[in-house]
Design an enzyme around this catalytic site. Structure first.
Site, short mmCIF file in Angstrom:
data_model
loop_
_atom_site.label_atom_id
_atom_site.label_comp_id
_atom_site.label_asym_id
_atom_site.label_seq_id
_atom_site.Cartn_x
_atom_site.Cartn_y
_atom_site.Cartn_z
N ASP A 59 57.54 79.19 37.11
CA ASP A 59 58.15 78.06 37.84
C ASP A 59 58.20 78.38 39.33
O ASP A 59 58.67 79.45 39.73
CB ASP A 59 59.57 77.89 37.27
CG ASP A 59 60.25 76.62 37.71
OD1 ASP A 59 59.54 75.64 38.03
OD2 ASP A 59 61.50 76.58 37.71
N HIS A 60 57.71 77.49 40.16
CA HIS A 60 57.76 77.64 41.63
C HIS A 60 57.22 78.98 42.12
O HIS A 60 57.93 79.74 42.81
CB HIS A 60 59.19 77.45 42.16
CG HIS A 60 59.69 76.05 42.00
ND1 HIS A 60 59.25 75.01 42.77
CD2 HIS A 60 60.60 75.53 41.13
CE1 HIS A 60 59.86 73.89 42.39
NE2 HIS A 60 60.67 74.18 41.39
N HIS A 105 66.75 69.51 43.02
CA HIS A 105 67.24 70.57 42.14
C HIS A 105 68.76 70.66 42.22
O HIS A 105 69.36 70.26 43.20
CB HIS A 105 66.64 71.92 42.56
CG HIS A 105 65.17 72.00 42.29
ND1 HIS A 105 64.22 71.94 43.28
CD2 HIS A 105 64.49 72.13 41.13
CE1 HIS A 105 63.02 72.04 42.75
NE2 HIS A 105 63.14 72.15 41.44
N ASN A 114 61.42 69.03 33.93
CA ASN A 114 62.05 70.34 34.16
C ASN A 114 63.58 70.27 34.11
O ASN A 114 64.19 69.48 34.84
CB ASN A 114 61.67 70.86 35.55
CG ASN A 114 60.25 71.35 35.62
OD1 ASN A 114 59.46 71.10 34.72
ND2 ASN A 114 59.92 72.05 36.68
N ARG A 141 72.70 75.81 32.62
CA ARG A 141 73.73 76.60 33.30
C ARG A 141 75.10 75.96 33.11
O ARG A 141 76.12 76.66 33.00
CB ARG A 141 73.42 76.70 34.80
CG ARG A 141 72.09 77.37 35.08
CD ARG A 141 71.80 77.40 36.57
NE ARG A 141 70.43 77.86 36.80
CZ ARG A 141 70.03 78.46 37.89
NH1 ARG A 141 70.84 78.67 38.89
NH2 ARG A 141 68.77 78.85 38.01
O1 G3H Z 1 63.69 75.07 40.59
C1 G3H Z 1 64.40 76.04 40.46
C2 G3H Z 1 64.86 76.46 39.11
O2 G3H Z 1 66.02 75.77 38.75
C3 G3H Z 1 65.00 77.94 39.05
O3 G3H Z 1 66.17 78.36 39.67
O4 G3H Z 1 65.35 80.13 41.20
O5 G3H Z 1 67.74 80.03 40.57
O6 G3H Z 1 66.04 80.75 38.90
P1 G3H Z 1 66.33 79.92 40.11
P1 13P Z 2 67.25 71.01 37.67
O1 13P Z 2 67.95 71.74 38.76
O2 13P Z 2 67.50 69.53 37.76
O3 13P Z 2 67.57 71.53 36.33
O4 13P Z 2 65.66 71.20 37.89
C1 13P Z 2 65.02 72.35 37.42
C2 13P Z 2 63.66 72.49 37.95
O5 13P Z 2 63.05 71.59 38.50
C3 13P Z 2 63.01 73.80 37.75
O6 13P Z 2 61.76 73.87 38.37
ZN ZN Z 3 61.65 72.78 40.19
#
Ligand code: G3H
Ligand code: 13P
Ligand code: ZN
Length: 326
Positions: free
Chosen positions: A93-94, A188, A263, A269
């Site tokens: 992810d990202h 997000h 997503n 959480r």
């Molecule tokens: O888009 C972000 C996701 O919710 C992941 O969050 O970078 O805190 O693990 P994190």
């Molecule tokens: P949320 O913060 O809405 O759960 O989105 C998660 C997300 O896009 C992870 O890439």
């Molecule tokens: Zn995201």
């Protein structure tokens, strides 16, 4: 069984969306697998075909650094053995370019996201193209992002900038990406909208028309931030004011317009936070981590099954299994 997101999207396109859920630890992983098989309390409960769903496990850079990226891989490989019925993709992810290459080389991830959405269009295309070439050479598929979500994307602070449909077509053609995360009004985290804002279905419709036929779109920032969980957290001592998310009833209309991957991280959480706050409030003498952990795994499993119902992926697992065999 680990598959690519592309294989899942081929089945889902225009009908339903696949839930993409982030994991960081053991309890989330167990709850996620159980929930996607319609099991709640025990790993060996029989799977419920009417509630079983294909899914995507997402791993962020933050999750990879939380303990050690190798723990996540080992946990998922073990979950694959404990839950042999499950069909899922393992997705970064990202990712940055560097982290994408690390995942591609690991031989474990079936899909990576390169997020160069903060760069100008030409640079975003250039970076994405490099990742696509390396990933495709190893049979791995690539999600890219165009436009910017509101809120904070890890260390990239985004200002809302919706995806321009005409740029989406050019981006896909030149970058060679397999799916596109489009910014259509979500952000997000737990504070997405104030007042009556929501998804920009008009923009999504234009994007679907502009991109190649059946091209999979992705919606980030799609947690619904259920009021039930926010209230439970606040009643148990939390301070989440004015939290709000995407209306779950908008998942299916978005899926009909080509969104194949939705997503969801923040909601998981919130489930974790509600369960743990209540547990320590109600049993202040307890210092064992397992009682709240057990409740969390069961609640998270139930939550995932519910979400898949809203995404339309619940009940699709056996169809996907058949399609993969044929
Ligand atoms: O888009 C972000 C996701 O919710 C992941 O969050 O970078 O805190 O693990 P994190
Ligand atoms: P949320 O913060 O809405 O759960 O989105 C998660 C997300 O896009 C992870 O890439
Ligand atoms: Zn995201």
């Amino acid at each position: 069984m680990i598959v690519t997101t592309k294989q899942l999207f081929q089945q889902a396109y225009g009908k339903y969306a696949i839930g993409a859920y982030n994991i960081n630890n053991l309890e989330q992983t167990v709850g996620l697998f159980r929930g996607n098989l319609g099991k709640v309390k025990a790993n060996d409960e029989p799977a419920d075909p009417a509630r079983s769903a294909p899914f995507i496990i997402q791993i962020s850079r933050g999750a990879r650094g939380y303990s050690d990226k190798r723990f996540l891989e080992a946990m998922i490989r073990t979950a694959e053995q404990v839950f042999p019925e499950a069909i899922f993709a393992v997705h970064l992810d990202h990712g940055t370019e560097e982290v994408c290459y690390d995942c591609i080389d690991s031989g474990f991830y079936s899909s990576v996201m390169i997020d160069a959405s903060h760069e100008p269009l030409t640079k975003n295309i250039e970076i994405t193209r490099r990742v696509v070439d390396k990933a495709h050479a190893k049979g791995i598929v690539v999600e890219a992002e165009l436009g910017q979500l509101g809120g904070v994307e890890e260390d990239v602070v985004g200002s809302v900038c919706l995806t321009k449909p005409e740029e989406a077509a050019e981006f896909i053609e030149k970058s060679g990406c397999d799916s596109l995360a489009a910014a259509i009004g979500t952000s997000h985290g737990a504070y997405k909208f104030s007042g009556k804002q929501g998804l920009h279905f008009d923009v999504l419709e234009q994007i679907q028309k502009a991109v190649p036929k059946n091209f999979p779109l992705v919606m980030h920032g799609s947690s619904s931030v259920p009021k039930e969980y926010v209230d439970r957290i606040n009643r148990a001592g939390g301070k989440l004011k004015d939290a709000s998310g995407v209306d779950e009833n908008q998942y299916l209309p978005a899926a009909k317009l080509g969104v194949c991957k939705i997503n969801i991280d923040t909601d998981g959480r919130l489930v974790w936070c509600a369960v743990h706050r209540e547990s320590f409030r109600d049993d202040p003498a307890n210092f064992d981590l397992r009682p709240p952990g057990k409740i969390f795994m069961a609640e998270y499993a139930k939550f995932i099954t519910h979400k898949n119902g809203k995404l339309g992926s619940a009940g699709q697992l056996e169809m996907v299994r058949k399609a993969l065999k044929s």
